[in-house]
Write a protein that holds these residues in place. Sequence first.
Motif, short mmCIF file in Angstrom:
data_model
loop_
_atom_site.label_atom_id
_atom_site.label_comp_id
_atom_site.label_asym_id
_atom_site.label_seq_id
_atom_site.Cartn_x
_atom_site.Cartn_y
_atom_site.Cartn_z
N GLU A 97 11.04 4.47 19.92
CA GLU A 97 11.74 4.52 21.20
C GLU A 97 11.60 5.89 21.84
N ARG A 101 9.69 6.80 25.41
CA ARG A 101 10.33 7.55 26.50
C ARG A 101 9.45 8.71 26.95
N TYR A 107 9.75 0.11 25.92
CA TYR A 107 10.03 0.08 24.48
C TYR A 107 10.27 -1.35 24.01
N PRO A 109 11.12 -3.08 20.29
CA PRO A 109 11.37 -2.76 18.88
C PRO A 109 10.35 -3.42 17.96
#
Length: 214
Positions: A97, A101, A107, A109
């Motif tokens: 994550e 950024r 993003y 998971p």
Amino acid sequence: MTAAESALIRETFPVGPLQCNCTIIGDPVSRKAIVVDPGGNPELIMARLEAHGLKVVSIIHTHAHLDHFLASGQMKEKTGATLHLHQGDQFLWDNLEMQCRMFGVPYTPVPSPDQWLKDDEELACGCGVALHTPGHTPGSMSFWFPGAKLLIAGDTLFRRGIGRTDLWGGDYGAIERSIKQRLYSLDEDATVITGHGPDTRLGDEMRENPFVRA
């Protein structure tokens, strides 16, 4: 069976927002495949596997920068294949994550790796071996297929270049040793699949790479 019939199935194509090279390696007899560095576009990867009539059994990673495993979770969900990574890069995998950024990438998971890759470990297809080649990251791996004279080098070695070492855990001395001691000791006629950009020939890099020569 002729040599052509027994040859590995291999296709490499760029995927994802940072155009990482994803590679499919398939056994023409068992129809089992490994997928290396699914950095995005899971639908495209699945379509290419289907076109070759292959079933992916393991998803292996040269390292854990985001652009090399963005689609790994989706690929695992679609196929049930196991995820493999060197444990030295767990800290990067766990911080996907944050990486997303930093690079402005959406993003998604991903689950934890199922198995840690080890140096000199035989790969699931039975046709290749994992080589620990740290430097770009602590857990960077390369994958060597001696019968096919094929090397997947990830971001360790590029055509006339090497991987950057200014990101998390990078080490210039380590990448230089990895290239000289592990990669340049392989067959110089080998085709090198790089992490980004075109293939190259190992012997050409040994003689002409401006950063690390044999």
